[in-house]
Design an enzyme around this catalytic site. Structure first.
Site, PDB file in Angstrom:
ATOM      1  N   ASN A  92       0.825  -1.207   0.000  1.00  0.00           N
ATOM      2  CA  ASN A  92       0.000   0.000   0.000  1.00  0.00           C
ATOM      3  C   ASN A  92       0.860   1.258   0.000  1.00  0.00           C
ATOM      4  OD1 ASN A  92      -2.088  -1.807   0.205  1.00  0.00           O
ATOM      5  ND2 ASN A  92      -2.404  -1.494   2.409  1.00  0.00           N
ATOM      6  N   ASP A  94      -0.614   4.156   1.015  1.00  0.00           N
ATOM      7  CA  ASP A  94      -1.224   5.077   1.992  1.00  0.00           C
ATOM      8  C   ASP A  94      -0.370   5.095   3.262  1.00  0.00           C
ATOM      9  OD1 ASP A  94      -3.529   2.425   2.429  1.00  0.00           O
ATOM     10  OD2 ASP A  94      -2.148   3.064   4.005  1.00  0.00           O
ATOM     11  N   HIS A 109       6.042  -0.664  -2.558  1.00  0.00           N
ATOM     12  CA  HIS A 109       5.532  -0.004  -3.774  1.00  0.00           C
ATOM     13  C   HIS A 109       5.554   1.509  -3.631  1.00  0.00           C
ATOM     14  CE1 HIS A 109       3.122  -3.843  -5.024  1.00  0.00           C
ATOM     15  NE2 HIS A 109       4.415  -3.954  -5.244  1.00  0.00           N
ATOM     16  N   CYS A 117      12.156  13.048  -7.648  1.00  0.00           N
ATOM     17  CA  CYS A 117      12.488  14.061  -8.666  1.00  0.00           C
ATOM     18  C   CYS A 117      13.173  13.379  -9.852  1.00  0.00           C
ATOM     19  CB  CYS A 117      13.424  15.120  -8.084  1.00  0.00           C
ATOM     20  SG  CYS A 117      13.950  16.347  -9.312  1.00  0.00           S
ATOM     21  N   ASN A 201      -7.830 -12.634   4.971  1.00  0.00           N
ATOM     22  CA  ASN A 201      -8.369 -11.899   3.835  1.00  0.00           C
ATOM     23  C   ASN A 201      -9.895 -11.974   3.847  1.00  0.00           C
ATOM     24  OD1 ASN A 201      -7.257 -10.415   1.467  1.00  0.00           O
ATOM     25  ND2 ASN A 201      -8.544 -11.837   0.321  1.00  0.00           N
TER      26      ASN A 201
HETATM   27  C1  BV8 Z   1       8.689  -5.967 -11.016  1.00  0.00           C
HETATM   28  C2  BV8 Z   1       1.600   1.267  -7.534  1.00  0.00           C
HETATM   29  C3  BV8 Z   1      10.882  -6.691 -11.621  1.00  0.00           C
HETATM   30  C4  BV8 Z   1       1.219   2.307  -6.598  1.00  0.00           C
HETATM   31  C5  BV8 Z   1       1.379  -1.094  -7.809  1.00  0.00           C
HETATM   32  C6  BV8 Z   1       6.576 -12.331 -12.094  1.00  0.00           C
HETATM   33  C7  BV8 Z   1       7.687 -11.921 -11.363  1.00  0.00           C
HETATM   34  C8  BV8 Z   1       8.038 -10.575 -11.298  1.00  0.00           C
HETATM   35  C9  BV8 Z   1       7.259  -9.625 -11.972  1.00  0.00           C
HETATM   36  C10 BV8 Z   1       6.158 -10.022 -12.676  1.00  0.00           C
HETATM   37  C11 BV8 Z   1       5.830 -11.363 -12.748  1.00  0.00           C
HETATM   38  N1  BV8 Z   1       4.710 -11.454 -13.518  1.00  0.00           N
HETATM   39  C12 BV8 Z   1       4.318 -10.211 -13.917  1.00  0.00           C
HETATM   40  C13 BV8 Z   1       5.187  -9.321 -13.444  1.00  0.00           C
HETATM   41  C14 BV8 Z   1       5.137  -7.878 -13.682  1.00  0.00           C
HETATM   42  C15 BV8 Z   1       4.260  -7.111 -12.709  1.00  0.00           C
HETATM   43  C16 BV8 Z   1       3.027  -7.852 -12.263  1.00  0.00           C
HETATM   44  O1  BV8 Z   1       2.998  -8.423 -11.172  1.00  0.00           O
HETATM   45  N2  BV8 Z   1       1.970  -7.804 -13.061  1.00  0.00           N
HETATM   46  C17 BV8 Z   1       0.728  -8.434 -12.670  1.00  0.00           C
HETATM   47  C18 BV8 Z   1      -0.439  -7.565 -13.119  1.00  0.00           C
HETATM   48  C19 BV8 Z   1       0.692  -9.819 -13.270  1.00  0.00           C
HETATM   49  N3  BV8 Z   1       5.023  -6.705 -11.549  1.00  0.00           N
HETATM   50  C20 BV8 Z   1       5.760  -5.585 -11.616  1.00  0.00           C
HETATM   51  O2  BV8 Z   1       5.855  -4.893 -12.616  1.00  0.00           O
HETATM   52  C21 BV8 Z   1       6.512  -5.183 -10.348  1.00  0.00           C
HETATM   53  N4  BV8 Z   1       7.882  -4.947 -10.701  1.00  0.00           N
HETATM   54  O3  BV8 Z   1       8.288  -7.103 -11.067  1.00  0.00           O
HETATM   55  O4  BV8 Z   1      10.010  -5.593 -11.300  1.00  0.00           O
HETATM   56  C22 BV8 Z   1      11.581  -7.135 -10.381  1.00  0.00           C
HETATM   57  C23 BV8 Z   1      10.966  -8.073  -9.522  1.00  0.00           C
HETATM   58  C24 BV8 Z   1      11.639  -8.462  -8.392  1.00  0.00           C
HETATM   59  C25 BV8 Z   1      12.889  -7.951  -8.094  1.00  0.00           C
HETATM   60  C26 BV8 Z   1      13.471  -7.014  -8.946  1.00  0.00           C
HETATM   61  C27 BV8 Z   1      12.817  -6.605 -10.095  1.00  0.00           C
HETATM   62  C28 BV8 Z   1       5.972  -3.890  -9.781  1.00  0.00           C
HETATM   63  C29 BV8 Z   1       4.567  -4.102  -9.242  1.00  0.00           C
HETATM   64  C30 BV8 Z   1       4.099  -2.845  -8.502  1.00  0.00           C
HETATM   65  C31 BV8 Z   1       3.000  -2.191  -9.257  1.00  0.00           C
HETATM   66  N5  BV8 Z   1       2.468  -1.061  -8.512  1.00  0.00           N
HETATM   67  N6  BV8 Z   1       0.969  -0.014  -7.197  1.00  0.00           N
HETATM   68  C32 BV8 Z   1      -0.243   2.421  -6.533  1.00  0.00           C
HETATM   69  O5  BV8 Z   1      -0.835   3.023  -7.451  1.00  0.00           O
HETATM   70  O6  BV8 Z   1      -0.793   1.926  -5.549  1.00  0.00           O
HETATM   71  S1  BV8 Z   1       0.533  -2.557  -7.668  1.00  0.00           S
HETATM   72  C33 BV8 Z   1      -0.965  -2.373  -6.913  1.00  0.00           C
HETATM   73  O7  BV8 Z   1      -1.456  -3.710  -6.730  1.00  0.00           O
HETATM   74  C34 BV8 Z   1      -0.946  -1.809  -5.517  1.00  0.00           C
HETATM   75  O8  BV8 Z   1       0.340  -1.572  -5.026  1.00  0.00           O
HETATM   76  C35 BV8 Z   1      -1.605  -2.921  -4.711  1.00  0.00           C
HETATM   77  O9  BV8 Z   1      -1.273  -2.911  -3.396  1.00  0.00           O
HETATM   78  C36 BV8 Z   1      -1.089  -4.065  -5.432  1.00  0.00           C
HETATM   79  C37 BV8 Z   1      -1.626  -5.406  -5.144  1.00  0.00           C
HETATM   80  O10 BV8 Z   1      -3.022  -5.322  -5.105  1.00  0.00           O
HETATM   81  P1  BV8 Z   1      -3.719  -5.664  -3.701  1.00  0.00           P
HETATM   82  O11 BV8 Z   1      -3.094  -4.814  -2.647  1.00  0.00           O
HETATM   83  O12 BV8 Z   1      -3.715  -7.123  -3.504  1.00  0.00           O
HETATM   84  O13 BV8 Z   1      -5.177  -5.099  -3.948  1.00  0.00           O
HETATM   85  P2  BV8 Z   1      -6.347  -5.846  -4.716  1.00  0.00           P
HETATM   86  O14 BV8 Z   1      -7.431  -4.849  -4.944  1.00  0.00           O
HETATM   87  O15 BV8 Z   1      -5.790  -6.612  -5.863  1.00  0.00           O
HETATM   88  O16 BV8 Z   1      -6.881  -6.936  -3.661  1.00  0.00           O
HETATM   89  C38 BV8 Z   1      -7.499  -6.500  -2.463  1.00  0.00           C
HETATM   90  C39 BV8 Z   1      -7.692  -7.739  -1.605  1.00  0.00           C
HETATM   91  O17 BV8 Z   1      -8.230  -7.315  -0.354  1.00  0.00           O
HETATM   92  C40 BV8 Z   1      -8.676  -8.727  -2.194  1.00  0.00           C
HETATM   93  O18 BV8 Z   1      -8.171 -10.048  -2.059  1.00  0.00           O
HETATM   94  C41 BV8 Z   1      -9.939  -8.564  -1.330  1.00  0.00           C
HETATM   95  O19 BV8 Z   1     -10.619  -9.794  -1.151  1.00  0.00           O
HETATM   96  C42 BV8 Z   1      -9.343  -8.114  -0.017  1.00  0.00           C
HETATM   97  N7  BV8 Z   1     -10.233  -7.273   0.790  1.00  0.00           N
HETATM   98  C43 BV8 Z   1     -11.122  -6.342   0.344  1.00  0.00           C
HETATM   99  N8  BV8 Z   1     -11.752  -5.792   1.417  1.00  0.00           N
HETATM  100  C44 BV8 Z   1     -11.229  -6.373   2.526  1.00  0.00           C
HETATM  101  C45 BV8 Z   1     -10.270  -7.321   2.124  1.00  0.00           C
HETATM  102  N9  BV8 Z   1      -9.591  -8.083   3.012  1.00  0.00           N
HETATM  103  C46 BV8 Z   1      -9.863  -7.902   4.319  1.00  0.00           C
HETATM  104  N10 BV8 Z   1     -10.765  -7.007   4.786  1.00  0.00           N
HETATM  105  C47 BV8 Z   1     -11.472  -6.237   3.920  1.00  0.00           C
HETATM  106  N11 BV8 Z   1     -12.378  -5.369   4.396  1.00  0.00           N
END
Ligand code: BV8
Length: 228
Positions: A92, A94, A109, A117, A201
């Site tokens: 997160n 926030d 993240h 900058c 979760n």
């Molecule tokens: C990278 C930016 C290389 C800021 C975000 C395999 C290996 C490595 C990389 C990849 C790979 N496959 C694909 C990739 C590339 C990519 C990726 O993962 N793509 C996905 C779409 C497949 N990853 C990247 O590009 C990352 N970089 O890999 O660099 C590297 C790797 C390692 C070491 C060196 C180099 C960069 C990823 C970061 C992207 N930026 N955010 C912003 O705007 O916020 S990601 C974004 O998604 C947020 O940060 C968020 O936190 C994150 C994950 O989402 P969640 O937090 O899980 O939120 P979501 O809505 O999905 O789910 C909410 C959950 O809460 C649900 O399960 C729900 O049931 C639950 N919930 C809801 N209400 C409640 C609840 N639980 C409890 N109580 C409640 N009340």
């Protein structure tokens, strides 16, 4: 918790949902309103910087209207009272973990309240909007961007996280869908290294079957219940 000595906790947007911050992939979530490619990639920022700066300005401003919830507060209490090694890693951007009392938060993240900058590559604490291109506090150039990790960028503090994962004997994933890597791969790594793994979760995440144990329900209920 008595037999555990080294805990790593990973949180995602779900832990802030009950504070009123939109998650990404739930119904009505952020990625339903905006395309990831447009607002959370370097290419999107290059294509339309005003759209991206406005998107993050709105999310940063919204922090003033929300408060940490019982799940954030419970994790802060655990950090204070647990006698072993403790690392809180959050996806997160926030500031609710800090406002809930956590003191040692690893924002892999990045953070809404930080500015990066593009000219001098320094990071500064930041509260206000960026859309009007304010000067960088360090070099005065009008080249600030949100200090968040976009898709395709390298997450922060990965070495620190890897070191903690290598040693942990309990890995707890809270409020994350397990859709984004490398965070989504942490549970496999922890399990392979012999740690106990627990998912807290609202509903089963994509990787729920990997965890040794899963407790489902709202974070404000399942997290304090687990901490107690
Ligand atoms: C990278 C930016 C290389 C800021 C975000 C395999 C290996 C490595 C990389 C990849 C790979 N496959 C694909 C990739 C590339 C990519 C990726 O993962 N793509 C996905 C779409 C497949 N990853 C990247 O590009 C990352 N970089 O890999 O660099 C590297 C790797 C390692 C070491 C060196 C180099 C960069 C990823 C970061 C992207 N930026 N955010 C912003 O705007 O916020 S990601 C974004 O998604 C947020 O940060 C968020 O936190 C994150 C994950 O989402 P969640 O937090 O899980 O939120 P979501 O809505 O999905 O789910 C909410 C959950 O809460 C649900 O399960 C729900 O049931 C639950 N919930 C809801 N209400 C409640 C609840 N639980 C409890 N109580 C409640 N009340």
């Amino acid at each position: 918790m008595t037999q555990v000595s080294r805990i790593v906790i990973l949180t995602g947007a779900g832990i802030s949902a009950e504070s009123g911050i939109d998650t990404f992939r739930d119904h009505g979530g952020l990625w339903e309103k905006h395309s990831i490619e447009d607002v959370a990639t370097p290419q999107g920022f290059a294509r339309d910087p005003d759209l991206v700066l406005g998107f993050y300005d709105a999310r940063r401003a919204a922090l003033a209207d929300v408060e940490p919830n019982a799940a954030h507060v419970a994790l802060a209490r655990l950090e204070r009272e647990f006698r072993g090694q403790f690392l809180l890693v959050t996806q997160n951007v926030d500031d609710l973990h800090e406002r809930g009392g956590s003191t040692n938060v690893c924002h892999m993240h990045g953070e809404l309240k930080s500015a990066l900058c593009n000219a001098c590559e320094t990071r500064s604490r930041w509260e206000g909007p960026m859309l009007e291109r304010p000067p960088c506090p360090v070099c005065q150039a009008p080249t600030l961007r949100p200090d968040v990790v976009w898709f395709g960028e390298i997450p922060y503090q990965m070495r620190r996280i890897e070191e903690a994962m290598l040693q942990c004997d309990l890995f707890v994933s809270i409020g994350t869908s397990g859709a984004v890597y490398p965070a989504a791969g942490f549970v496999q790594q922890a399990k392979r290294l012999g740690a106990r793994t627990l998912e807290l979760n609202l509903e089963p995440s994509e990787g729920t079957a990997i965890f040794h144990e899963a407790r489902h329900g709202p974070a404000t209920q399942v997290v304090p219940a687990w901490v107690d």
